[in-house]
Each structure stands twice: as C-alpha cells, then as structure tokens.
Design a protein around this motif. Sequence first.
Motif, short mmCIF file in Angstrom:
data_model
loop_
_atom_site.label_atom_id
_atom_site.label_comp_id
_atom_site.label_asym_id
_atom_site.label_seq_id
_atom_site.Cartn_x
_atom_site.Cartn_y
_atom_site.Cartn_z
N ASN A 68 0.82 -1.22 0.00
CA ASN A 68 0.00 0.00 0.00
C ASN A 68 0.85 1.26 0.00
N GLY A 69 1.92 1.26 -0.78
CA GLY A 69 2.82 2.40 -0.83
C GLY A 69 4.02 2.25 0.07
N GLY A 70 3.93 1.34 1.04
CA GLY A 70 5.08 1.06 1.90
C GLY A 70 5.27 2.11 2.98
N ALA A 71 6.30 1.88 3.79
CA ALA A 71 6.63 2.79 4.89
C ALA A 71 8.09 3.17 4.78
N LEU A 72 8.40 4.38 5.27
CA LEU A 72 9.78 4.80 5.39
C LEU A 72 10.44 4.01 6.51
N HIS A 73 11.61 3.45 6.23
CA HIS A 73 12.40 2.71 7.20
C HIS A 73 13.73 3.40 7.43
N LEU A 74 14.23 3.30 8.64
CA LEU A 74 15.58 3.73 8.99
C LEU A 74 16.31 2.52 9.55
N GLY A 75 17.50 2.25 9.02
CA GLY A 75 18.26 1.11 9.50
C GLY A 75 19.74 1.43 9.56
N ARG A 76 20.48 0.53 10.21
CA ARG A 76 21.93 0.70 10.26
C ARG A 76 22.60 -0.66 10.18
N GLY A 77 23.81 -0.65 9.60
CA GLY A 77 24.62 -1.85 9.50
C GLY A 77 26.08 -1.48 9.61
N ARG A 78 26.91 -2.51 9.67
CA ARG A 78 28.34 -2.30 9.85
C ARG A 78 29.05 -2.53 8.52
N LEU A 79 29.78 -1.53 8.06
CA LEU A 79 30.43 -1.60 6.75
C LEU A 79 31.73 -2.38 6.82
N ARG A 94 10.61 2.77 11.96
CA ARG A 94 9.74 2.67 10.79
C ARG A 94 8.56 3.59 10.99
N ALA A 95 8.16 4.31 9.94
CA ALA A 95 7.01 5.20 10.01
C ALA A 95 5.74 4.39 10.18
N GLU A 96 4.95 4.76 11.14
CA GLU A 96 3.64 4.14 11.38
C GLU A 96 2.58 5.23 11.40
N PRO A 97 1.42 4.98 10.76
CA PRO A 97 1.08 3.81 9.96
C PRO A 97 1.77 3.84 8.60
N MET A 98 1.71 2.73 7.89
CA MET A 98 2.26 2.66 6.55
C MET A 98 1.32 3.34 5.57
#
Length: 288
Positions: A68-79, A94-98
């Motif tokens: 339904n258009g999806g949600a904005l996500h924020l994530g992090r990882g190790r390079l 994550r933005a709620e609601p989607m």
Amino acid sequence: MAVLPQGGFLVTEKAGRLAYVSATGEVRTIEGAPSVTVDGQVGLHDVALAPDFETSGLVYLTWVDGTNGGALHLGRGRLDLAGLRLDELQIIWRAEPMGGSGHPGAMIAFGPDGHLFVTSGDRQLGDPAQVLGDGRGKILRLMADGAPATGNPFPDAPEVWTSGHRNPYGLTFDRTGRLWSHEMGPRGGDELNMIVVGQNYGWPLVSEGRQYSGRAIPNHASRPEFTPPLLEWTPIIAPAGMIYYDGLFFPEWQGSLLLGGLASQAFIRVEISGNTAREVDRWDTGPR
C-alpha cells in the motif's frame, strides 16, 4: 552520498543498490543493502555515516518497503569495506502507519551532540502532518539506536521534534548547531525552514503555494500559530539535498547553504545571517 574518511564515498541508487566509489573512480556494489519497494519516487534513499564511524563502522540508510505504498524505514549496518559488504543490518525505526505515495523525505543528519535527526514526508496525504501520533510529515530526533531521544517535546509522540511538514528533502546543521531543512511545496511555496524544537510548520493547513488543482491554501500570515519559512520559492525550485558550506576552497561561500534545484535545473547558494536567509547565487545546470 556519504564521504568516507579513508577516501571515496558511498552512494545510494533508488533502485536499491548501495555503491562504493573509490578515490580513483572505480564503482563497486556493496552487498547487504535492504530490500526496497521501487515505485515512482520511492526506493533506497539517504546514506549517512555514524559520528563514530571510524571506530564503529556503522552506516545508516533510509528506504521504503511494504504494501500500500510502503513505509519509510531507517536502519543501520556495519560496513566491511574490504569485503564490500554491509553486515548486521537492522531496522531501528519505521514510520507508522504505513501507506501513501510520493517521496518520503528520508534525509538523515547527526547533531553536534550525536542525536540522529530524520525527515519523514507526508506521502502526499497532507493530514498526517498534523497528527502527532502519525510518523509522517515530521522531523524526528532519535538516539543513535533509533529509540526516541530524551528531552523531545511531545510525551505522546516521543520521537517527534517538529511537525507540519510536507516533504522535507534537505537537512543540515550549521556551525552554531542550528538545524536547517527545506521542503517541496505544492504548486509554489517551496520552503527553507530553521527547525526549532516543538514548532509546527503548518502543512497542510497553511502554505505559500496552492494545491495542484489550483485551489488556494491560506498562507502562513493568516495563521500566526504556525511557523513560517524564512525563505520561500514561487515559482518552485523543487529543492533537493543541502549542505552547509564551511570549507576553504571557496572562502566567499563560507556560512552558506548550498542546495540543488530540480525543476529550476540549478545549483543555488543561500546566505544565512541571524534569523534571515536569502538566495544570492543561482547557477544553471542544464538538466534536471
């Protein structure tokens, strides 16, 4: 893009690739980027290095995924640059609601005290920007792990720093620690805002632009409870990306904001002084 301290930089591509561009110009793919929804204006968006990147190796990404258009996500990882991998990627907000359409904002900036700021667009829905419990149409202030930062102004929306934003698509701090954002208006009314804790910037109740249909929107002067922009553009420039320039190569630009203009097909310099801002240079770039 994010400039790496050892040289070269990381670049996101909307279709989902995280690329490493070496100091000599070689382009290689970093494996381990998130799965994203690629549709219209959404996909893989911003990339930023943690303030302690040289010891932690942490890289932050924003992207849209879901139905339904999806949600904005924020994530992090190790390079792992030697292995061309992003390991241990985890979603931390994550933005709620989607749902929604159009660009999600998705810009990242770390403050002088290490707090993490993220812009979250209204996804062309308008009303969520005025609902504190909705993650859309806001600028957020988070801890480095994605938890709400202590000292935020709204107990019932603990991650929210400011509200009433349409599509904040530029975010940067100046040398004094003030936070600046620009956002795309509708039909006219692109904005440059100084971001002040707890303020409501008015969208969609006020704007210096009009609806795409041509219908009028009350301007900021009609509703003094909303914070007006320090600078607005009508006709639009469609602002995209922004940095605060404090370098040595162009000393006459020091203390300026530099931003791109999509619709204006231009590179734009804005001088800021106290609580004022004005466009002082615009260079034609040819293509959008």
